[in-house]
Design a protein around this motif. Structure first.
Motif, PDB file in Angstrom:
ATOM      1  N   VAL A   1      -5.309   0.820 -10.489  1.00 19.48           N
ATOM      2  CA  VAL A   1      -5.647   2.164 -10.271  1.00 19.48           C
ATOM      3  C   VAL A   1      -5.198   3.201 -10.788  1.00 19.48           C
ATOM      4  N   LYS A   2      -6.343   4.460 -10.503  1.00 18.31           N
ATOM      5  CA  LYS A   2      -5.826   5.685 -11.061  1.00 18.31           C
ATOM      6  C   LYS A   2      -4.484   6.544 -11.451  1.00 18.31           C
ATOM      7  N   GLY A   3      -4.016   6.832 -11.893  1.00 10.96           N
ATOM      8  CA  GLY A   3      -2.327   7.643 -11.480  1.00 10.96           C
ATOM      9  C   GLY A   3      -1.147   6.167 -11.923  1.00 10.96           C
ATOM     10  N   VAL A   4      -1.851   4.762 -12.102  1.00 11.87           N
ATOM     11  CA  VAL A   4      -0.376   4.353 -12.358  1.00 11.87           C
ATOM     12  C   VAL A   4      -0.647   3.959 -13.833  1.00 11.87           C
ATOM     13  N   GLY A   5       0.705   4.375 -14.516  1.00  9.01           N
ATOM     14  CA  GLY A   5       0.605   3.221 -15.691  1.00  9.01           C
ATOM     15  C   GLY A   5       1.713   2.824 -16.131  1.00  9.01           C
ATOM     16  N   ASP A   6       2.328   2.620 -17.001  1.00 10.45           N
ATOM     17  CA  ASP A   6       3.267   1.729 -17.923  1.00 10.45           C
ATOM     18  C   ASP A   6       4.737   2.039 -16.829  1.00 10.45           C
ATOM     19  N   TYR A   7       5.490   3.221 -16.458  1.00  7.19           N
ATOM     20  CA  TYR A   7       6.386   3.583 -15.927  1.00  7.19           C
ATOM     21  C   TYR A   7       5.639   2.589 -14.208  1.00  7.19           C
ATOM     22  N   ALA A   8       4.473   3.102 -13.930  1.00  2.56           N
ATOM     23  CA  ALA A   8       4.756   2.889 -12.497  1.00  2.56           C
ATOM     24  C   ALA A   8       4.032   1.555 -11.962  1.00  2.56           C
ATOM     25  N   ALA A   9       3.058   1.213 -12.997  1.00  2.00           N
ATOM     26  CA  ALA A   9       3.007  -0.498 -12.815  1.00  2.00           C
ATOM     27  C   ALA A   9       4.766  -1.242 -12.826  1.00  2.00           C
TER      28      ALA A   9
ATOM     29  N   TRP B   1       0.455  -0.888   0.000  1.00  2.00           N
ATOM     30  CA  TRP B   1       0.272  -0.187  -0.085  1.00  2.00           C
ATOM     31  C   TRP B   1       0.893   1.532   0.664  1.00  2.00           C
ATOM     32  N   GLU B   2       1.932   0.757   0.271  1.00  2.00           N
ATOM     33  CA  GLU B   2       3.296   2.273   1.112  1.00  2.00           C
ATOM     34  C   GLU B   2       3.569   2.966  -0.637  1.00  2.00           C
ATOM     35  N   ASP B   3       4.361   1.594  -1.016  1.00  2.00           N
ATOM     36  CA  ASP B   3       5.134   1.632  -2.335  1.00  2.00           C
ATOM     37  C   ASP B   3       3.909   2.038  -2.716  1.00  2.00           C
ATOM     38  N   LEU B   4       2.431   1.926  -3.200  1.00  3.68           N
ATOM     39  CA  LEU B   4       1.330   2.427  -4.254  1.00  3.68           C
ATOM     40  C   LEU B   4       1.376   4.140  -4.608  1.00  3.68           C
ATOM     41  N   VAL B   5       0.651   3.678  -3.200  1.00  2.00           N
ATOM     42  CA  VAL B   5       1.394   5.736  -2.954  1.00  2.00           C
ATOM     43  C   VAL B   5       2.507   6.146  -3.713  1.00  2.00           C
ATOM     44  N   LYS B   6       3.732   5.942  -2.859  1.00  2.00           N
ATOM     45  CA  LYS B   6       4.666   6.783  -2.909  1.00  2.00           C
ATOM     46  C   LYS B   6       5.011   6.373  -3.793  1.00  2.00           C
ATOM     47  N   THR B   7       4.501   5.672  -5.230  1.00  3.26           N
ATOM     48  CA  THR B   7       4.722   5.217  -6.693  1.00  3.26           C
ATOM     49  C   THR B   7       4.423   6.558  -7.680  1.00  3.26           C
TER      50      THR B   7
ATOM     51  N   TYR C   1      10.802  -8.716 -12.212  1.00  2.13           N
ATOM     52  CA  TYR C   1      11.840  -7.591 -12.886  1.00  2.13           C
ATOM     53  C   TYR C   1      11.684  -7.561 -14.561  1.00  2.13           C
ATOM     54  N   ASP C   2      10.064  -8.427 -15.099  1.00  2.00           N
ATOM     55  CA  ASP C   2      10.911  -8.366 -16.609  1.00  2.00           C
ATOM     56  C   ASP C   2      10.165  -6.998 -16.774  1.00  2.00           C
ATOM     57  N   GLY C   3      10.085  -5.808 -16.265  1.00  2.00           N
ATOM     58  CA  GLY C   3       9.776  -4.037 -17.229  1.00  2.00           C
ATOM     59  C   GLY C   3      10.430  -3.725 -16.796  1.00  2.00           C
ATOM     60  N   LEU C   4      11.172  -2.425 -17.931  1.00  2.00           N
ATOM     61  CA  LEU C   4      11.984  -1.155 -17.371  1.00  2.00           C
ATOM     62  C   LEU C   4      11.576  -0.575 -16.797  1.00  2.00           C
ATOM     63  N   ALA C   5      10.599   0.218 -16.727  1.00  8.57           N
ATOM     64  CA  ALA C   5      10.156   1.193 -15.897  1.00  8.57           C
ATOM     65  C   ALA C   5      10.685   2.170 -15.992  1.00  8.57           C
ATOM     66  N   LEU C   6      10.681   2.761 -17.601  1.00 11.00           N
ATOM     67  CA  LEU C   6      11.419   3.463 -18.258  1.00 11.00           C
ATOM     68  C   LEU C   6      10.949   4.914 -17.568  1.00 11.00           C
ATOM     69  N   ASP C   7      11.560   5.782 -17.051  1.00  7.94           N
ATOM     70  CA  ASP C   7      11.319   7.261 -16.425  1.00  7.94           C
ATOM     71  C   ASP C   7      12.112   8.162 -17.772  1.00  7.94           C
TER      72      ASP C   7
ATOM     73  N   THR D   1       5.583   9.653  -7.966  1.00  9.83           N
ATOM     74  CA  THR D   1       6.719   9.724  -8.393  1.00  9.83           C
ATOM     75  C   THR D   1       6.923  10.337  -9.920  1.00  9.83           C
ATOM     76  N   THR D   2       4.721  10.294 -10.017  1.00  7.97           N
ATOM     77  CA  THR D   2       5.000  10.783 -11.089  1.00  7.97           C
ATOM     78  C   THR D   2       4.491  11.617 -11.793  1.00  7.97           C
ATOM     79  N   ASN D   3       4.978  12.124 -12.804  1.00  9.14           N
ATOM     80  CA  ASN D   3       5.491  13.585 -13.639  1.00  9.14           C
ATOM     81  C   ASN D   3       5.657  14.843 -12.665  1.00  9.14           C
ATOM     82  N   CYS D   4       6.997  14.786 -11.807  1.00  4.69           N
ATOM     83  CA  CYS D   4       7.149  15.643 -11.220  1.00  4.69           C
ATOM     84  C   CYS D   4       8.120  15.329 -11.232  1.00  4.69           C
ATOM     85  N   SER D   5       8.862  17.112 -10.557  1.00  2.99           N
ATOM     86  CA  SER D   5      10.492  16.269  -9.618  1.00  2.99           C
ATOM     87  C   SER D   5      11.040  15.610  -8.364  1.00  2.99           C
ATOM     88  N   TRP D   6      11.816  15.102  -8.179  1.00  2.67           N
ATOM     89  CA  TRP D   6      12.202  14.129  -6.769  1.00  2.67           C
ATOM     90  C   TRP D   6      11.921  15.295  -5.649  1.00  2.67           C
TER      91      TRP D   6
END
Length: 292
Positions: free
Chosen positions: A221-229, A121-127, A239-245, A130-135
DNA sequence: GCGTCCAGGTCTACC
DNA sequence: GGTAGACCTGGACGC
């Protein structure tokens, strides 16, 4: 009065490499003391009480210091094993990079375990943060969530908020107080779904679904696209996805493409032969300089 | 001081 | 299935 527990570690485990494996150690409620290499965090025990802890390495074991002596250690040890990934088997990953000189450091430094939060749950919200913004904005949003919605431990440090706590506030609260912008309605919907039991992200850890199917489920989940998933998949051990950002792309351009932009397909081709480990391989390949 | 761009992207509408 | 445009925020940058 302090309460202390010790955990044995696998031979291929490195505390530093794991804690500093990616940016998670900078996100509340984690606090990393890089002088003494101590990781502070706030767990929740099985009675849902916030428990502040300091985790560090001592004599080839993991030591956990708790401020509260009344806490049942069972759940704290279980969660520490989870976040440090002490039960992960890295043999397949290490075999996949054998013969690649550029990646020799990975095994030498016992890298490959990606730090995660105490629960999915915590990892999901944190991920999503991380989307579409600065660190910097990611850290700010997560810090606001913990400060404004987290339950305090005995020493005043706060835990990451539960789904129930996050479901108890409005979209306006997320916009005005968390500064989550357009993510605000996503957090309301997600928290309500998890609090009501409609969605249980923790089940993703042990899901029997093939990775593409699990990825589809995550993307509902709204807000979760390819990178986040794909980032979440890494955090549940797939680990079969690269999670490119944008950061990972820019590092690839620097390291493998003479600093020139290229299509994602070229990046995918570069790591294709690493098969099911490619997501972990690209991450290690781009972060060598992080760990010394 | 102001406008623009862009970050550890995703969603929706449209084709 | 692929693409265009919109979307919050806040720091960096150019003028």
């Amino acid at each position: 009065m302090k309460h202390t527990a010790f955990i044995g570690v696998p031979a291929d485990f490195s505390f530093r490499s794991t804690v500093y494996s990616h940016g998670w150690c900078e996100l509340a409620p984690f606090e990393l003391d890089v002088e003494d290499w101590r990781l502070s965090c706030v767990f929740r025990d099985d009675d849902n009480n916030a428990v502040s802890a300091v985790i560090f390495e001592e004599n080839d074991r993991i030591r956990i210091d708790l401020a509260n002596s009344k806490v049942d250690l069972t759940s704290i040890i279980r969660d520490t094993r989870h976040l440090l990934r002490l039960d992960d088997d890295l043999n397949e990953f290490y075999r996949s990079i054998e013969g690649h000189d550029r990646l020799r450091w990975v095994r030498e430094r016992r890298a490959g375990r990606l730090l995660r939060s105490a629960n999915v749950w915590e990892d999901l919200v944190k991920t999503i943060c991380t989307t579409n913004c600065s660190w910097g904005l990611t850290k700010s949003m997560v810090s606001n969530l913990v400060e404004k919605l987290g339950a305090p431990a005995d020493n005043g440090k706060k835990a990451f908020p539960t789904a129930e706590a996050m479901a108890s506030v409005s979209e306006k609260f997320y916009r005005d107080e968390i500064r989550a912008g357009y993510r605000s309605p996503y957090f309301v919907e997600l928290a309500e779904n998890v609090a009501s039991g409609k969605l249980d992200p923790q089940k993703w850890l042990t899901s029997d679904l093939p990775t593409p199917e699990l990825k589809k489920e995550m993307k509902r989940v709204k807000g979760v696209g390819d990178y986040a998933a794909e980032n979440l998949l890494k955090l549940v051990g797939r680990y079969d996805g690269l999670a490119l950002d944008s950061w990972l792309r820019s590092q690839f351009y620097k390291n493998h493409n003479k600093d020139k932009v290229c299509p994602d397909k070229k990046i995918e081709r570069h790591y294709k032969d690493f098969g099911k480990c490619r997501g972990l391989v690209i991450w290690c390949d781009m972060t060598e300089k992080w760990i010394n």
